[in-house]
Design a protein around this motif. Sequence first.
Motif, PDB file in Angstrom:
ATOM      1  N   TYR A 179      68.818  54.346  25.919  1.00  0.00           N
ATOM      2  CA  TYR A 179      67.179  53.560  24.757  1.00  0.00           C
ATOM      3  C   TYR A 179      67.688  52.531  23.770  1.00  0.00           C
ATOM      4  CZ  TYR A 179      64.420  53.485  20.996  1.00  0.00           C
ATOM      5  OH  TYR A 179      63.181  52.198  19.911  1.00  0.00           O
ATOM      6  N   TRP A 211      64.173  58.875  27.761  1.00  0.00           N
ATOM      7  CA  TRP A 211      65.458  58.241  28.041  1.00  0.00           C
ATOM      8  C   TRP A 211      67.087  59.258  28.495  1.00  0.00           C
ATOM      9  CZ3 TRP A 211      62.094  56.124  24.914  1.00  0.00           C
ATOM     10  CH2 TRP A 211      61.520  54.666  25.426  1.00  0.00           C
ATOM     11  N   TYR A 241      67.745  60.236  17.254  1.00  0.00           N
ATOM     12  CA  TYR A 241      67.887  60.593  18.097  1.00  0.00           C
ATOM     13  C   TYR A 241      68.992  61.792  17.917  1.00  0.00           C
ATOM     14  CZ  TYR A 241      69.999  60.238  23.044  1.00  0.00           C
ATOM     15  OH  TYR A 241      70.130  60.969  24.796  1.00  0.00           O
ATOM     16  N   TRP A 244      71.522  58.496  24.389  1.00  0.00           N
ATOM     17  CA  TRP A 244      71.262  56.908  23.280  1.00  0.00           C
ATOM     18  C   TRP A 244      71.784  55.585  23.850  1.00  0.00           C
ATOM     19  CZ3 TRP A 244      68.711  55.157  19.167  1.00  0.00           C
ATOM     20  CH2 TRP A 244      69.224  54.209  18.188  1.00  0.00           C
ATOM     21  N   PHE A 252      61.636  60.456  22.859  1.00  0.00           N
ATOM     22  CA  PHE A 252      63.197  60.490  23.329  1.00  0.00           C
ATOM     23  C   PHE A 252      63.437  60.717  24.629  1.00  0.00           C
ATOM     24  CE2 PHE A 252      64.576  60.522  18.857  1.00  0.00           C
ATOM     25  CZ  PHE A 252      64.592  59.135  18.441  1.00  0.00           C
TER      26      PHE A 252
END
Length: 293
Positions: A119, A113, A244, A116, A110
């Motif tokens: 991503y 990125w 995330y 969220w 994660f």
Amino acid sequence: MAWTLKHRLKYRLRLFELYGQVDGAAVKIGQCAVGVSRRGASQFLDRIQLLPEFGDWPEAMAALLAELGPGEFTYGWELNLEPPRHEALSALPGVTIKETTPLVVNAIDFSRWDSWESYFYGMRKGARQSAQFARRDIPDLRFKTWTGRSSMRAIPALLRLRWGLSRRKGLGLRVVDLLASYMGWMAVSPHYTVTRLAVGAGATLAAYYGADFGANTYYLEGASEPGNQGASWALLVSMIQRAYVRNPKGTFIMGYVNYATHDEEVSGGLLRARTACRVSDYPTSVIRFHYSG
């Protein structure tokens, strides 16, 4: 505890703490668990865990082998993000490598990125749209989530979907083995367990079974009904988003691949699906070796 219950007839579990000298004082710098075999090769569980500032892996392994004594050993795990240790092991006095199995762990990092949204829109379009279309085409689609021992409520659906998947792909899974695995893990390690079902159109369409541990989320198993209208993708994306939110700098570990034996067609496009989720590759290995002392 879960591993010990499963292998109690073959191994005796030993837990080790490693200490180093800091300003003349003994300080704990690491730990590990080893299943000492009653016959055959002893097994290091997962890996040697060392504090980053004391990351001298060869020295730690040499100390452990000196404590364990001569014998056959296996080091490594299929979901281990640790780099291959073949060269470091082979350089240790008394160690002879018997077999090395190279593996690649696929995990979403994660930290690549900023958010969220970045991503999600970085996923392959087909995967993203499958999840979005499921919500459009299954008006009553919803998710049921359990953690801890309440995850046992998902076992009937997990068993049914996994059994159906096994029959379609000829995997030869046994219901009794699946049940024992689920019940054993959820009973002794409930604080790590999470399950989620995708329910809609009057049926359970897909299931997720995984574990949260530190910064990592492990996608252990999943299964779905054929022709689920994208519900399986909607479920997977929802669990990636949950991971995330839990840790925006963590990893979502989707599984491993042994390229020497992997058949993408037999696996149903497993690697294509993981690539669609923008996984990173983490080379690792499982090593069987002899230590002469």
